[in-house]
Enzyme design. Sequence first.
Site, PDB file in Angstrom:
ATOM      1  N   GLY A  14      52.834  42.967  34.612  1.00  0.00           N
ATOM      2  CA  GLY A  14      53.069  43.811  35.783  1.00  0.00           C
ATOM      3  C   GLY A  14      53.523  42.997  36.978  1.00  0.00           C
ATOM      4  O   GLY A  14      53.685  41.772  36.907  1.00  0.00           O
ATOM      5  N   GLY A  17      50.954  40.437  38.198  1.00  0.00           N
ATOM      6  CA  GLY A  17      50.932  39.362  37.195  1.00  0.00           C
ATOM      7  C   GLY A  17      52.058  38.367  37.417  1.00  0.00           C
ATOM      8  O   GLY A  17      51.862  37.149  37.325  1.00  0.00           O
ATOM      9  N   ARG A 100      43.745  55.793  46.681  1.00  0.00           N
ATOM     10  CA  ARG A 100      43.395  54.939  45.533  1.00  0.00           C
ATOM     11  C   ARG A 100      42.422  55.642  44.596  1.00  0.00           C
ATOM     12  O   ARG A 100      42.438  55.449  43.396  1.00  0.00           O
ATOM     13  CB  ARG A 100      42.839  53.606  46.021  1.00  0.00           C
ATOM     14  CG  ARG A 100      43.864  52.790  46.802  1.00  0.00           C
ATOM     15  CD  ARG A 100      43.286  51.451  47.211  1.00  0.00           C
ATOM     16  NE  ARG A 100      44.166  50.707  48.094  1.00  0.00           N
ATOM     17  CZ  ARG A 100      44.005  50.620  49.420  1.00  0.00           C
ATOM     18  NH1 ARG A 100      43.006  51.255  50.022  1.00  0.00           N
ATOM     19  NH2 ARG A 100      44.834  49.908  50.146  1.00  0.00           N
ATOM     20  N   VAL A 131      40.926  43.725  40.364  1.00  0.00           N
ATOM     21  CA  VAL A 131      42.010  43.980  41.325  1.00  0.00           C
ATOM     22  C   VAL A 131      42.526  45.411  41.163  1.00  0.00           C
ATOM     23  O   VAL A 131      42.861  46.077  42.136  1.00  0.00           O
ATOM     24  CB  VAL A 131      43.156  42.957  41.115  1.00  0.00           C
ATOM     25  CG1 VAL A 131      44.348  43.277  42.014  1.00  0.00           C
ATOM     26  CG2 VAL A 131      42.661  41.533  41.349  1.00  0.00           C
ATOM     27  N   ASP A 161      42.458  42.740  52.231  1.00  0.00           N
ATOM     28  CA  ASP A 161      42.117  43.374  53.509  1.00  0.00           C
ATOM     29  C   ASP A 161      41.693  42.307  54.521  1.00  0.00           C
ATOM     30  O   ASP A 161      42.063  42.346  55.695  1.00  0.00           O
ATOM     31  CB  ASP A 161      40.969  44.376  53.296  1.00  0.00           C
ATOM     32  CG  ASP A 161      41.230  45.265  52.095  1.00  0.00           C
ATOM     33  OD1 ASP A 161      42.106  46.129  52.191  1.00  0.00           O
ATOM     34  OD2 ASP A 161      40.595  45.061  51.040  1.00  0.00           O
ATOM     35  N   ARG A 164      44.722  40.462  55.700  1.00  0.00           N
ATOM     36  CA  ARG A 164      45.478  41.337  56.598  1.00  0.00           C
ATOM     37  C   ARG A 164      44.841  41.344  57.989  1.00  0.00           C
ATOM     38  O   ARG A 164      45.533  41.296  59.010  1.00  0.00           O
ATOM     39  CB  ARG A 164      45.497  42.761  56.026  1.00  0.00           C
ATOM     40  CG  ARG A 164      46.388  42.908  54.807  1.00  0.00           C
ATOM     41  CD  ARG A 164      46.151  44.228  54.074  1.00  0.00           C
ATOM     42  NE  ARG A 164      47.163  44.458  53.046  1.00  0.00           N
ATOM     43  CZ  ARG A 164      47.059  45.333  52.063  1.00  0.00           C
ATOM     44  NH1 ARG A 164      45.974  46.094  51.959  1.00  0.00           N
ATOM     45  NH2 ARG A 164      48.026  45.461  51.176  1.00  0.00           N
ATOM     46  N   HIS A 189      37.468  49.055  49.191  1.00  0.00           N
ATOM     47  CA  HIS A 189      38.891  48.712  49.353  1.00  0.00           C
ATOM     48  C   HIS A 189      39.657  50.034  49.383  1.00  0.00           C
ATOM     49  O   HIS A 189      40.226  50.472  48.380  1.00  0.00           O
ATOM     50  CB  HIS A 189      39.366  47.820  48.207  1.00  0.00           C
ATOM     51  CG  HIS A 189      40.862  47.625  48.219  1.00  0.00           C
ATOM     52  ND1 HIS A 189      41.524  46.984  49.225  1.00  0.00           N
ATOM     53  CD2 HIS A 189      41.827  48.025  47.361  1.00  0.00           C
ATOM     54  CE1 HIS A 189      42.817  46.987  48.990  1.00  0.00           C
ATOM     55  NE2 HIS A 189      43.030  47.619  47.856  1.00  0.00           N
TER      56      HIS A 189
HETATM   57  P1  NAD Z   1      52.142  47.295  37.610  1.00  0.00           P
HETATM   58  O1  NAD Z   1      52.291  48.716  37.162  1.00  0.00           O
HETATM   59  O2  NAD Z   1      53.332  46.534  38.054  1.00  0.00           O
HETATM   60  O3  NAD Z   1      51.434  46.444  36.470  1.00  0.00           O
HETATM   61  C1  NAD Z   1      50.290  46.880  35.852  1.00  0.00           C
HETATM   62  C2  NAD Z   1      50.349  46.363  34.429  1.00  0.00           C
HETATM   63  O4  NAD Z   1      49.103  46.651  33.838  1.00  0.00           O
HETATM   64  C3  NAD Z   1      51.441  47.020  33.585  1.00  0.00           C
HETATM   65  O5  NAD Z   1      52.256  46.017  33.000  1.00  0.00           O
HETATM   66  C4  NAD Z   1      50.651  47.802  32.537  1.00  0.00           C
HETATM   67  O6  NAD Z   1      51.313  47.830  31.278  1.00  0.00           O
HETATM   68  C5  NAD Z   1      49.371  47.007  32.487  1.00  0.00           C
HETATM   69  N1  NAD Z   1      48.208  47.737  31.989  1.00  0.00           N
HETATM   70  C6  NAD Z   1      47.899  49.040  32.159  1.00  0.00           C
HETATM   71  N2  NAD Z   1      46.793  49.341  31.488  1.00  0.00           N
HETATM   72  C7  NAD Z   1      46.372  48.209  30.908  1.00  0.00           C
HETATM   73  C8  NAD Z   1      45.277  47.898  30.073  1.00  0.00           C
HETATM   74  N3  NAD Z   1      44.389  48.824  29.687  1.00  0.00           N
HETATM   75  N4  NAD Z   1      45.145  46.631  29.646  1.00  0.00           N
HETATM   76  C9  NAD Z   1      46.039  45.687  29.988  1.00  0.00           C
HETATM   77  N5  NAD Z   1      47.107  45.931  30.768  1.00  0.00           N
HETATM   78  C10 NAD Z   1      47.263  47.185  31.222  1.00  0.00           C
HETATM   79  O7  NAD Z   1      51.011  47.320  38.754  1.00  0.00           O
HETATM   80  P2  NAD Z   1      50.662  46.176  39.824  1.00  0.00           P
HETATM   81  O8  NAD Z   1      51.489  46.407  41.021  1.00  0.00           O
HETATM   82  O9  NAD Z   1      50.644  44.846  39.161  1.00  0.00           O
HETATM   83  O10 NAD Z   1      49.183  46.626  40.230  1.00  0.00           O
HETATM   84  C11 NAD Z   1      48.114  46.546  39.325  1.00  0.00           C
HETATM   85  C12 NAD Z   1      46.866  47.172  39.953  1.00  0.00           C
HETATM   86  O11 NAD Z   1      46.445  46.430  41.086  1.00  0.00           O
HETATM   87  C13 NAD Z   1      47.058  48.605  40.465  1.00  0.00           C
HETATM   88  O12 NAD Z   1      45.880  49.340  40.160  1.00  0.00           O
HETATM   89  C14 NAD Z   1      47.154  48.431  41.963  1.00  0.00           C
HETATM   90  O13 NAD Z   1      46.796  49.590  42.653  1.00  0.00           O
HETATM   91  C15 NAD Z   1      46.148  47.333  42.150  1.00  0.00           C
HETATM   92  N6  NAD Z   1      46.199  46.604  43.430  1.00  0.00           N
HETATM   93  C16 NAD Z   1      45.008  46.264  43.992  1.00  0.00           C
HETATM   94  C17 NAD Z   1      44.969  45.548  45.177  1.00  0.00           C
HETATM   95  C18 NAD Z   1      43.658  45.187  45.825  1.00  0.00           C
HETATM   96  O14 NAD Z   1      43.675  44.686  46.963  1.00  0.00           O
HETATM   97  N7  NAD Z   1      42.515  45.389  45.184  1.00  0.00           N
HETATM   98  C19 NAD Z   1      46.170  45.168  45.780  1.00  0.00           C
HETATM   99  C20 NAD Z   1      47.383  45.519  45.168  1.00  0.00           C
HETATM  100  C21 NAD Z   1      47.388  46.246  43.978  1.00  0.00           C
HETATM  101  C1  LMR Z   2      46.868  47.442  48.618  1.00  0.00           C
HETATM  102  O1  LMR Z   2      45.905  47.467  49.389  1.00  0.00           O
HETATM  103  O2  LMR Z   2      47.990  47.024  48.952  1.00  0.00           O
HETATM  104  C2  LMR Z   2      46.659  47.884  47.194  1.00  0.00           C
HETATM  105  O3  LMR Z   2      45.353  48.305  46.988  1.00  0.00           O
HETATM  106  C3  LMR Z   2      47.652  48.854  46.717  1.00  0.00           C
HETATM  107  C4  LMR Z   2      47.382  50.229  47.269  1.00  0.00           C
HETATM  108  O4  LMR Z   2      47.397  51.197  46.494  1.00  0.00           O
HETATM  109  O5  LMR Z   2      47.165  50.337  48.476  1.00  0.00           O
END
Ligand code: NAD
Ligand code: LMR
Length: 327
Positions: A14, A17, A100, A131, A161, A164, A189
């Site tokens: 993703g 990643g 979220r 995450v 956060d 930020r 979050h």
């Molecule tokens: P993305 O869609 O680009 O990548 C997610 C990847 O996870 C995809 O390649 C998908 O195939 C894979 N995936 C889905 N289910 C899976 C499973 N069961 N096992 C293994 N892999 C799996 O998304 P992204 O932009 O990389 O974001 C990933 C997550 O991180 C999202 O939930 C997003 O909201 C979250 N996020 C959290 C924060 C935070 O501050 N906590 C910040 C940004 C994004």
């Molecule tokens: C963020 O804070 O950027 C991530 O959690 C992605 C989102 O859905 O806000």
Amino acid sequence: MKKPMRVAVTGAAGQIGYSLLFRIASGEMLGKDQPVILQLLEIPDEKAQKALKGVMMELDDCAFPLLQSMVGTSDANVAFKDVDVALLVGARPRGPGMERKDLLEANGAIFVPQGKAIGEVASRDVKVLVVGNPANTNALIAMKAAKGLKPSQFTAMMRLDHNRALTQVAQKTGKAVTDVKKMSIWGNHSATQYPDVFHAEVAGKNAAQTINDQAWIEGTFIPTVQKRGAAIIDARGLSSAASAANAAIDHVRDWVLGSSEWVSMGVPSDGSYGIPEGIIFGYPCTTANGQYTIVKGIEHNDFAKAKIAATQKELEEERAAIAHLLK
Ligand code: NAD
Ligand code: LMR
């Protein structure tokens, strides 16, 4: 040469990643003298597995001296086998207009089997960072599903956060981000989180007094940090990725290697600040010797207490919505 550490990353193909893996392999997370083995999990889908192979080819092409080996798999028991650190990134990101917590049902179910596998095959000392959103409640689901490990081994990411908030305060006061200390993000979050500037410091002085602008704190600072994820989605058409990966690196690095600063981490509530056990709550923490400790003794005013109560309530509601996954 140190013994290599095994790091699992889910959702490895993703967008987070893609920003994360190269930095782990270059030593930015665990140290420039720490060899790593990457154990990468993706869904079985042919396209995702092919994309994962492509990322692994690129990792190969970097010839990172610290990257000892790697495996790509769709089997959680392979990905989590003996890992020292597990980064649970794989989940569906939200799109425009979603909160979220709208992801709870879709993503909650991912964290039961992954938590179970971590409990069965990971190192007994594994450190887990969730995450994938909604990160706090997903971390709770994984923690409950992982038998034989301590709750304190499961954390959720509040560091984005936190970072930020550091920048907002630095820009407002005209100081460097490194001048801003003792930042803390409380609760979920999500848009209910409480970024606390009243106990932060700028260049050694109280941040709120230095800012001296309650309207900015309430009307600009807090909502900007709370809603930054949505603002990034609106601007990019995709959720934050490089900054999220950066925050994950910061979180794990400080947990494993220690930090002289307060850091914000989502950790299992332990009754501190009146938050009963049973949710994963953002607190200011100190880190040393591979452990984190919630900062104690902060006195909140009524404004802060109301904000903290609101974010606690939201986390309790999220927990109620997925209670069936917590058995
Ligand atoms: P993305 O869609 O680009 O990548 C997610 C990847 O996870 C995809 O390649 C998908 O195939 C894979 N995936 C889905 N289910 C899976 C499973 N069961 N096992 C293994 N892999 C799996 O998304 P992204 O932009 O990389 O974001 C990933 C997550 O991180 C999202 O939930 C997003 O909201 C979250 N996020 C959290 C924060 C935070 O501050 N906590 C910040 C940004 C994004
Ligand atoms: C963020 O804070 O950027 C991530 O959690 C992605 C989102 O859905 O806000």
